[in-house]
Write a protein that holds these residues in place. Structure first.
Motif, PDB file in Angstrom:
ATOM      1  N   ALA A 102     -16.694  45.589  31.919  1.00 30.06           N
ATOM      2  CA  ALA A 102     -17.612  46.728  31.983  1.00 30.06           C
ATOM      3  C   ALA A 102     -17.957  47.228  30.586  1.00 30.06           C
ATOM      4  N   ILE A 103     -16.925  47.421  29.754  1.00 30.73           N
ATOM      5  CA  ILE A 103     -17.164  47.973  28.412  1.00 30.73           C
ATOM      6  C   ILE A 103     -17.954  46.983  27.559  1.00 30.73           C
ATOM      7  N   SER A 104     -17.495  45.723  27.536  1.00 28.85           N
ATOM      8  CA  SER A 104     -18.158  44.771  26.649  1.00 28.85           C
ATOM      9  C   SER A 104     -19.592  44.510  27.101  1.00 28.85           C
ATOM     10  N   THR A 105     -19.843  44.522  28.418  1.00 28.79           N
ATOM     11  CA  THR A 105     -21.208  44.286  28.891  1.00 28.79           C
ATOM     12  C   THR A 105     -22.124  45.443  28.508  1.00 28.79           C
ATOM     13  N   THR A 106     -21.597  46.661  28.601  1.00 24.54           N
ATOM     14  CA  THR A 106     -22.404  47.809  28.189  1.00 24.54           C
ATOM     15  C   THR A 106     -22.766  47.700  26.715  1.00 24.54           C
ATOM     16  N   VAL A 107     -21.755  47.434  25.910  1.00 26.65           N
ATOM     17  CA  VAL A 107     -21.997  47.314  24.469  1.00 26.65           C
ATOM     18  C   VAL A 107     -22.967  46.159  24.197  1.00 26.65           C
ATOM     19  N   ALA A 108     -22.725  45.027  24.870  1.00 32.13           N
ATOM     20  CA  ALA A 108     -23.552  43.848  24.630  1.00 32.13           C
ATOM     21  C   ALA A 108     -24.993  44.093  25.066  1.00 32.13           C
ATOM     22  N   THR A 109     -25.175  44.831  26.155  1.00 31.54           N
ATOM     23  CA  THR A 109     -26.527  45.133  26.623  1.00 31.54           C
ATOM     24  C   THR A 109     -27.275  45.939  25.573  1.00 31.54           C
ATOM     25  N   MET A 110     -26.592  46.945  25.036  1.00 34.41           N
ATOM     26  CA  MET A 110     -27.244  47.761  24.019  1.00 34.41           C
ATOM     27  C   MET A 110     -27.541  46.934  22.778  1.00 34.41           C
ATOM     28  N   ALA A 111     -26.588  46.087  22.399  1.00 36.59           N
ATOM     29  CA  ALA A 111     -26.794  45.243  21.224  1.00 36.59           C
ATOM     30  C   ALA A 111     -27.965  44.295  21.443  1.00 36.59           C
ATOM     31  N   ALA A 112     -28.037  43.721  22.641  1.00 34.20           N
ATOM     32  CA  ALA A 112     -29.115  42.774  22.924  1.00 34.20           C
ATOM     33  C   ALA A 112     -30.465  43.479  22.919  1.00 34.20           C
ATOM     34  N   GLN A 133     -19.121  37.530  15.683  1.00 34.33           N
ATOM     35  CA  GLN A 133     -17.960  37.258  14.839  1.00 34.33           C
ATOM     36  C   GLN A 133     -16.729  36.802  15.620  1.00 34.33           C
ATOM     37  N   PRO A 134     -16.406  37.436  16.757  1.00 29.94           N
ATOM     38  CA  PRO A 134     -15.192  36.995  17.467  1.00 29.94           C
ATOM     39  C   PRO A 134     -15.227  35.529  17.876  1.00 29.94           C
ATOM     40  N   LEU A 135     -16.424  34.934  17.968  1.00 31.08           N
ATOM     41  CA  LEU A 135     -16.501  33.525  18.333  1.00 31.08           C
ATOM     42  C   LEU A 135     -16.075  32.642  17.169  1.00 31.08           C
ATOM     43  N   MET A 136     -16.165  33.192  15.952  1.00 30.29           N
ATOM     44  CA  MET A 136     -15.971  32.351  14.779  1.00 30.29           C
ATOM     45  C   MET A 136     -14.620  32.562  14.103  1.00 30.29           C
ATOM     46  N   VAL A 137     -14.110  33.789  14.149  1.00 30.98           N
ATOM     47  CA  VAL A 137     -12.809  34.034  13.538  1.00 30.98           C
ATOM     48  C   VAL A 137     -11.740  33.411  14.437  1.00 30.98           C
ATOM     49  N   PRO A 138     -10.776  32.684  13.858  1.00 31.37           N
ATOM     50  CA  PRO A 138      -9.714  32.110  14.685  1.00 31.37           C
ATOM     51  C   PRO A 138      -9.002  33.208  15.470  1.00 31.37           C
ATOM     52  N   PHE A 172     -13.286  41.231  22.084  1.00 32.53           N
ATOM     53  CA  PHE A 172     -13.592  39.804  21.962  1.00 32.53           C
ATOM     54  C   PHE A 172     -14.491  39.290  23.088  1.00 32.53           C
ATOM     55  N   CYS A 173     -14.705  40.109  24.110  1.00 35.69           N
ATOM     56  CA  CYS A 173     -15.621  39.692  25.173  1.00 35.69           C
ATOM     57  C   CYS A 173     -17.089  39.985  24.836  1.00 35.69           C
ATOM     58  N   VAL A 228     -14.262  36.492  33.117  1.00 38.69           N
ATOM     59  CA  VAL A 228     -13.500  35.242  33.122  1.00 38.69           C
ATOM     60  C   VAL A 228     -12.769  35.047  31.800  1.00 38.69           C
ATOM     61  N   ILE A 229     -13.452  35.344  30.704  1.00 35.89           N
ATOM     62  CA  ILE A 229     -12.851  35.167  29.381  1.00 35.89           C
ATOM     63  C   ILE A 229     -11.637  36.082  29.228  1.00 35.89           C
ATOM     64  N   SER A 230     -11.772  37.320  29.710  1.00 39.04           N
ATOM     65  CA  SER A 230     -10.666  38.266  29.615  1.00 39.04           C
ATOM     66  C   SER A 230      -9.489  37.813  30.491  1.00 39.04           C
ATOM     67  N   LEU A 231      -9.823  37.380  31.694  1.00 39.00           N
ATOM     68  CA  LEU A 231      -8.812  36.946  32.659  1.00 39.00           C
ATOM     69  C   LEU A 231      -7.953  35.822  32.082  1.00 39.00           C
ATOM     70  N   ASP A 232      -8.563  35.018  31.251  1.00 41.35           N
ATOM     71  CA  ASP A 232      -8.003  33.767  30.786  1.00 41.35           C
ATOM     72  C   ASP A 232      -7.220  33.917  29.485  1.00 41.35           C
ATOM     73  N   ASP A 233      -7.329  35.089  28.837  1.00 42.71           N
ATOM     74  CA  ASP A 233      -6.832  35.170  27.468  1.00 42.71           C
ATOM     75  C   ASP A 233      -5.310  35.174  27.386  1.00 42.71           C
ATOM     76  N   VAL A 234      -4.784  34.417  26.424  1.00 40.79           N
ATOM     77  CA  VAL A 234      -3.339  34.382  26.200  1.00 40.79           C
ATOM     78  C   VAL A 234      -2.980  34.927  24.824  1.00 40.79           C
ATOM     79  N   ILE A 235      -3.626  34.382  23.789  1.00 42.80           N
ATOM     80  CA  ILE A 235      -3.149  34.630  22.427  1.00 42.80           C
ATOM     81  C   ILE A 235      -3.179  36.111  22.074  1.00 42.80           C
ATOM     82  N   ILE A 236      -4.359  36.731  22.177  1.00 41.01           N
ATOM     83  CA  ILE A 236      -4.473  38.130  21.782  1.00 41.01           C
ATOM     84  C   ILE A 236      -3.594  39.001  22.681  1.00 41.01           C
TER      85      ILE A 236
END
Ligand SMILES: Nc1ncnc2c1ncn2[C@@H]1O[C@H](COP(=O)(O)OP(=O)(O)OP(=O)(O)O)[C@@H](O)[C@H]1O
Ligand SMILES: [Mg+2]
Lengths: 290, 366
Positions: A102-112, A133-138, A172-173, A228-236
């Motif tokens: 919900a949060i990332s989609t709201t932010v992403a919508t405004m950014a888009a 950036q989150p796609l590129m930083v390890p 990161f989403c 899905v990305i959030s559901l799947d996350d391990v490292i962070i």
């Protein structure tokens, strides 16, 4: 695609080479006709799906090992379902993923909206890079950074709740939600908004009545991908979580460290099912309308 | 609002649209493009006004300034006597028919047509009634429930028209609305547009780069070139009294012949004298323009004619275009009505005498 093409390829090989040269350029070259194409394709598919197939099959195994088949059973699903820890972790995962989506989609919508519903502006490329950036930083770097950052906040405020995980996941989403929304907006002609303004719609009405309904499939697709990305996350998650804040993936990781049981297979299969469902919906929403 | 009528024109009835010294520059510094260069224009209420000019001359830019999609770099825009230069598009009593139609793909035809009225906050009953009336006007009653994607190009065009007419704007702006249609549909829509303009009494500002379309449809035409408004007037005046060579060349075809004023007539390069009233002083270099259909062909050596040689005759069906060379080689094209046999009875190389019809010769500045 590959099946009808194989027939044509065979026919072409039989025909005179001169005739093949005369064909239209778009038709002349096809990667499916390169030698070894079929072999590579099959190998890739096997490598991709054989492990998953094994995982699914053994989740229905009656034997308590993951390597010997002992007949069909749903006992591991029942075990997982009865396991309070699994239920807690699953609920936590869904909760975090819902908030993060919900949060990332709201932010992403405004950014888009900010980056596409206007002409080119100075620094546009820079903004794109910043958003993605989150796609590129390890991920491990982000994880360590968040660990240190949140540790300081935890000490200062004493707050230990799920908020940290939700915030981290939301961050990161954002690019995953942003990309489909932006793609959708870029395919929408700016003249529609101009037409709405011409027909006496205020900027807000234009957004409500024209922009939003037209971009809705993009938003839904972005939200699903983020979920899905959030559901799947391990490292962070592993780095940021406090004690007793296991999500499903980190719980499974912890469990695997001790013993490998088909229960993990069952949980994985259930998670896979949910993901496949969501991603199918994603593709249905983003595919071009005929 | 303050400087309503400056007492320039008719105070009792303000112009439908007025542009005052409007300048529009895109970009800055080196790459700056001056799309409009001090354009002043008055469009009268209820008239069918056409902006005509080659591609890139600034027609769309002027229309966008009137609609409010762009704001002028300098100058003012008035609609119905009110200065709207600072107003956003949604507060201007004008509607636009876009070249790309810009129909809302997520709404039905009826919802598209009703959009403007709905945004104006009109009651639902009124919206519904108006939509029905508009769809009847453009003969699309049967399509009310369809989506724009399910319509043909011509039908989409008519929806765009109905949508723009529904709120009964003071001025309707049309940016090359017919350019995407094939010739037959285009002719049909030209008639349709004239009929709609007649029935609604709304001021139409129509953009085209098709001179024939402009001549047949307009009450008045404004000819533009490179951001400037060159001439404004009724079709006949534009065609018969072009102010300069560009206008004469752009609207229809013309023969241009350079010459010099001598003894109250124009001495052409070929040595022939052409008498024209209202000439500049003796010795001035001028260009005369004659429309091909105003060139008469007679027998060679007839008194008062210009000696010429036929170089080619091209048959166009109703017309035959005769290419003629004067004594100095200058080319003149004459358009003759084809005789029933289709043969004009002259072979290339034939010597003839030319005459220009009474009052048909124009003296042009540059
Ligand atoms: N947004 C813009 N940015 C920069 N230059 C522009 C912009 N819009 C128009 N121009 C320039 O202004 C000039 C006039 O453009 P305009 O669109 O008004 O031409 P037009 O007469 O409508 O042409 P056409 O018949 O091809 O539609 C052109 O040189 C064009 O390149
Ligand atoms: Mg244009």
């Amino acid at each position: 695609m590959a099946v009808p093409d194989a027939g044509t390829a065979a026919a072409d090989r039989a025909g005179a080479p001169a005739r093949r040269v005369a064909r239209r350029p778009g038709r002349a070259f096809s990667v499916t006709r390169l030698p070894g194409f079929g072999l590579v394709a099959v190998t890739v598919f096997v490598l991709l799906y054989a492990p998953i197939a094994t995982l699914i099959v053994y989740s229905f195994n009656d034997a308590p090992t993951i390597s010997v088949w002992g007949g069909f059973s749903l006992r591991w699903y029942a075990d997982a379902w009865a396991n309070q820890q699994v239920k807690d972790a699953a609920l936590r995962s869904l909760l975090i993923a819902s908030f993060a989506a919900a949060i990332s989609t709201t932010v992403a919508t405004m950014a888009a909206l900010g980056t596409t519903r206007r002409g080119r502006f100075p620094g546009q490329t820079f903004i794109y890079v910043m958003i993605n950036q989150p796609l590129m930083v390890p991920e491990i770097v982000t994880a360590v950074a968040l660990l240190i950052f949140f540790a300081a906040i935890k000490v200062a405020t004493g707050y230990q709740g799920l908020g940290y995980l939700i915030l981290a996941h939301s961050a990161f989403c954002v690019p995953f939600a942003y990309l489909p929304i932006r793609a959708r907006l870029e395919s929408m002609d700016l003249s529609l908004e101009t037409a709405a303004a011409d027909l006496y719609a205020t900027p807000w009405q234009t957004f409500r009545r024209v922009t939003l309904p037209l971009m809705a499939p993009g938003i839904a697709a972005g939200a699903m991908l983020a979920f899905v990305i959030s559901l799947d996350d391990v490292i962070i998650t592993e780095f940021v979580k406090s004690a007793g804040q296991d999500t499903l993936p980190t719980y499974m990781l912890g469990k695997l460290r001790r013993a490998i049981t088909p229960e993990v297979n069952a949980i994985s299969t259930a998670l896979l099912g949910l993901t496949v469902l969501l991603l199918t919906a994603f593709f249905l929403l983003t595919r071009k309308r005929g | 609002m303050g400087q309503r009528s400056d007492g320039e024109r008719n105070v009792s009835e303000p112009a439908a649209v007025e542009a005052r010294d409007t300048v529009k520059t895109f970009g800055a510094g080196e790459q700056a493009v001056r799309a409009l260069d001090r354009v002043s224009l008055t469009i009268r209420r209820g008239e069918f006004f056409t902006l005509l000019g080659p591609s890139g001359c600034g027609k769309t830019t002027l229309l966008r300034l009137i609609a409010g999609f762009e704001s002028p770099t300098a100058g003012a825009i008035l609609i119905g006597g009110r200065d709207v230069t600072a107003e956003p598009p949604n507060r201007r009593p004008v509607n636009t028919v876009f070249q790309s139609y810009a129909l809302f793909p997520h709404l039905t035809v009826a919802q598209n047509v009703g959009f403007g009225l709905e945004m104006l906050g009109r009651p639902m009953a009124e919206v519904r009634a108006t939509v029905e009336r508009m769809l009847a006007l453009v003969k699309l009653e049967a399509m009310a429930g369809r989506r724009p994607q399910q319509l043909s190009g011509g039908q989409q065009q008519r929806v765009a028209l109905a949508r723009a007419l529904a709120p009964a704007p003071q001025v309707l702006l049309l940016d090359e609305p017919l350019s995407a249609l094939d010739l037959k549909l285009r002719k049909e829509m030209q008639g349709e547009l004239k009929r709609l303009q007649h029935e609604t009494g709304i001021t139409f500002v129509f953009v085209t780069h098709d001179q024939e379309e402009a001549l047949t449809m307009s009450d008045r035409i404004g000819v533009m070139s490179a951001g400037r408004l060159l001439q404004v007037g009724p079709p006949r005046e534009i065609y018969n009294r072009p102010v300069n060579r560009f206008v004469a060349d752009f609207i229809g075809e013309s023969n241009f012949l350079p010459g010099r004023v001598e003894r109250g007539a124009v001495r052409l390069g070929s040595g022939d004298l052409v008498s024209v009233p209202g000439l500049p002083p003796e010795g001035t270099a001028v260009t005369i323009a004659v429309r091909p259909e105003q060139v008469r062909i007679g027998a060679a050596g007839e008194p008062g004619t210009i000696a010429a040689t036929l170089t080619d005759a091209v048959y166009f069906g109703t017309d035959t275009h005769c290419h003629l060379a004067l004594a100095d080689g200058a080319e003149v094209v004459a358009r003759l009505q084809s005789p029933p046999s289709g043969e004009i009875g002259l072979a290339p190389g034939a010597r003839v005498g030319l005459r220009f019809a009474e009052g048909a010769v124009q003296v042009l500045g540059d």
